[in-house]
Design an enzyme around this catalytic site. Sequence first.
Site, mmCIF file in Angstrom:
data_model
loop_
_atom_site.group_PDB
_atom_site.id
_atom_site.type_symbol
_atom_site.label_atom_id
_atom_site.label_comp_id
_atom_site.label_asym_id
_atom_site.label_seq_id
_atom_site.Cartn_x
_atom_site.Cartn_y
_atom_site.Cartn_z
ATOM 1 N N CYS B 52 0.653 -1.073 -0.112
ATOM 2 C CA CYS B 52 -0.099 -0.050 -0.105
ATOM 3 C C CYS B 52 0.821 1.201 -0.040
ATOM 4 C CB CYS B 52 -1.079 0.038 1.405
ATOM 5 S SG CYS B 52 -0.091 0.237 2.852
ATOM 6 N N ARG B 86 12.443 -4.517 6.709
ATOM 7 C CA ARG B 86 13.135 -3.905 5.336
ATOM 8 C C ARG B 86 14.502 -3.859 5.819
ATOM 9 N NH1 ARG B 86 13.151 -0.087 1.298
ATOM 10 N NH2 ARG B 86 12.993 -0.977 -0.739
ATOM 11 N N HIS B 184 5.480 6.730 -2.443
ATOM 12 C CA HIS B 184 6.783 7.296 -2.931
ATOM 13 C C HIS B 184 6.723 8.644 -3.329
ATOM 14 C CE1 HIS B 184 7.679 2.996 -4.611
ATOM 15 N NE2 HIS B 184 8.137 2.907 -3.228
#
Lengths: 454, 533
Positions: B52, B86, B184
């Site tokens: 998302c 991550r 982003h």
Amino acid sequence: MLDLTPKESYERKALRINPAKTCQPIGAMYAALGIHNCMPHSHGSQGCCSYHRMQLTRHFKDPIMATTSSFTEGASVFGGGANFKTAMKNIFSIYNPDIVAVHTTCLSETVGDDLVTYIASSEIPEGKIVIHANTPSYVGSHITGFSSMVKAMVAYLSKNTGVENGKVNILPGFVGPADMREYKRILKIMGIPYIIMPDTSGVVDSPMTEGFKMFPKGGTKIEEIKDTGNSKRTFAFGSVSSQDAAIELEKKCKVPFDTLPIPIGIDATDEFLMKLVKLAGGEVPYEIEEERGQLVDLMLDTHQYFHGKKVAIIGDPDTVIPFTQFAISLGMNPRYVVTGTPGDKFEKTINGMMEKAGVQGAKVKSSGDFFEMHQWIKNEPVDLIVGNSHAKYIARAENTPLIRLGFPVLDRYGYYYNPKIGYRGSMRLIEMMCDAILDKMDRECKEEDFELVL
Amino acid sequence: MKKVLDQVLEVYPAKTFKNRKKHILIKSNDEPNPVIQANVRTVPGIMTNRGCCYAGCKGVVLGPVKDMVHITHGPIGCAYYTWATRRNKAKAEDGGQNFLEYTFSTDMQEKDIVFGGVEKLKQAIKEAVDLFHPKAVGIYATCPVGLIGDDINAVAQEATKEYGIQVLAFNCEGYKGVSQSAGHHIANNNILESVVGRGKKPLEQKKFSINMLGEYNIGGDAWEIERVLEKIGYNVVGRFSGDGTYDRLEQSYVADLNLVQCHRSINYIAEMMEIRYGIPWVKVNFIGVESTIETLRNMAKCFNDPGLTRRTEEVIEEELEAISEEISFYKDKLHGKTACLFVGGSRAHHYQKLLEDLGIKTILAGYEFGHRDDYEGREVIPTIKLDADTRNIPELTVEKDEERYRIIIPPERYETLKEEIPFEYYGGMIKDMDEGAIVVDDLNHHETEQFIKLLKPDMFFSGIKDKYVIQKMGVVSKQLHSYDYSGPYAGFRGAAVFARDLAAGVFTPAWGYVTPPWRKEPLLEGQIVGGEK
């Protein structure tokens, strides 16, 4: 490691740091995987579904299948009905499960999507089933989500047809596939017919044999779930993860139930066996008595390494409660006992067992987190930490031995193949704890104190 | 190949068939740069790999900025799943902070949904400031925040005033856009608007200053790249955002060149910095030996300094010397094999180059959330139509900063150089692929399974959700998001690490044990024990 965690305590009212819980839907997804030929479906935006699949995959190192309604901004404003219907059509056409188990997210819950209506107005192929549970992420934790999905299985499927099946229902609680196998092994030895629901063994611990199977061999069959309404009794393991479903089953199908702690450690396993043997009559087979005897033997053999040792325990309530009792039974001194899952019962239960054992001054907290527990440890260190993989940062920062227990274990392999319940699982836990303590001793003692035999 | 596509698509209901057909194509020399459908909404129920907007904003772009406290405003899950998952590595700088071992959340409860979460958010910021005194604070919206109408921007403004540090709000609700990509964009806008160039004192302009854009230091990639760049003589100023700090973002306007590694996630900032400060940007690729060499040479051309150019060649030679034996050892083992790649928005292209170095042929590649320009090249940007799902992601218009704008490369030289160097340009993935190769956008589980059955690749690079599916199908799957907890894979040394990891996956003896011996041999050898029954 964790250098920014201050020693001085600071009371937080709003900022959650390093939580000891995650949100509802992952628990519901895990429960749904415990149904044979079932596709878990996440009714929300797709980020949730990806995250939940990821974290389960990282824990089990196995494929985790689930679909999502993939909300866009439009659906978030006007409702996700169209997304839901499209999803159902695609899921049955492409993946062909026998049942789709739908859960929700904070998005669809805030929007107020009416799943009952959506399901009724979807095209569902003949003979296929769709069930749902509401799993708002802003209530409870992943354990709440697990509980809600198990309850949904009862609400949608369980039926009292009037034909008794002579079985007991086992609601195993939020435990791993190896634990579910262990329940089944014990019941088999006891000669008691059972239905276990959900059952993720054979699903999330699948072997490398004949290739990938979208719906692996394991999982409770739909027929069995329906048949839970005809059982003579339900054992609900873990009041937070299983009791709601048991209550529902009693209400709906008149199956009486007992709520028991998840059988981790000797006391909880004894309690389980006593219930079983009283229900079934007869005796506990020697095979089980031998296992118990081995466990007690091990407890005696290792007592000098455990007695008086301070331990910090953090995790899900239904795991932490019986484990704390186990630690007490080993002569340990639980200092900090924390769960992220909210609920008053946790503190009451733990404080009760501490009082009974004469353990004083322990800090017990529900809705706690790793950050606060670390602060406590900084002020008064412990000899052992018991928690999931997130505890490894504290263990390293404070040079404290750690054993991994619960969910998730993201950084070790094979964890999911070993049960932590029953006498056998308890033996395994003693082995893990003793190894962790002795490894540290071996690593850090003076050379002249290094021992071959311990 | 056409038949393969038909077989893959045949199970789809009519509407889904029509949709998915546009996302899949076969590269052919008759049509070297075909149009692909990308960056449109996901088909519900198809089992996408996508995440998302929140993941794209907090998880990817801002999360790696190590000395900021990133507060997720939402229920606990979103913060929990971006907690150390991550592998954007970081270590605290001298006297600085590193929050990457922590995750922060307002842990919204039912009453926050009902009565609004603004007060709790304010209190959470206060507590974060009291406890940690961070450089800056980020607030990240999650799905319910937009719906209940919490005004996080007002909270951020107020807190900025009250605490004297920058408090940034990101409206990255999970349902915005169609994938991580929207996140982003939202992150880029706010960093440029509120952070870059904010530092009051002008920074000393050092020689050969560059910014690394769209490099998140997964498994130490950025460190490996910087090691080589510093050896040559470059001065890395801004890190967007692997091992990044708030100050480095602020001061990035002093650099002479922006290097864009991940085009998808950061091209917005690259473009906007060029307009505002005159900093040219160049597409780089530090994945693969040949790509790294080409990138270093392009960079040297930009600066046009004889010393730097000489040093570039010396370093290339030294680095090659150190790895060439190992690379050729693995190339001997791996060449001729075939690969499929399905990674987020850039690696599916970059890694084709590294595989090429090892003699491995890419037969299928796709992005989760690339846009058409990532597939077809930036020349198609004017023809991309924004649909309803993307139109509500704000576009930021920036203007020249009269005070700080500089002409770094004289226009004439820039035009000449443009012939040789990808200035302001990215050619996309498709042009680099072989005839007959398949390109798939937003690949889903069904397609993954079918393509493996039909194409029988030797290896399939993807992420964690696919890894064990692929492995159970008997095909090696290395993760190109997390690098299977290894790395770095970038630069010269990274190429060697990658080759070693890949060979370990292909040649592990365990593959030989998949079929039990009793399924390989006839078992009719008579009874071993007779007469005991």
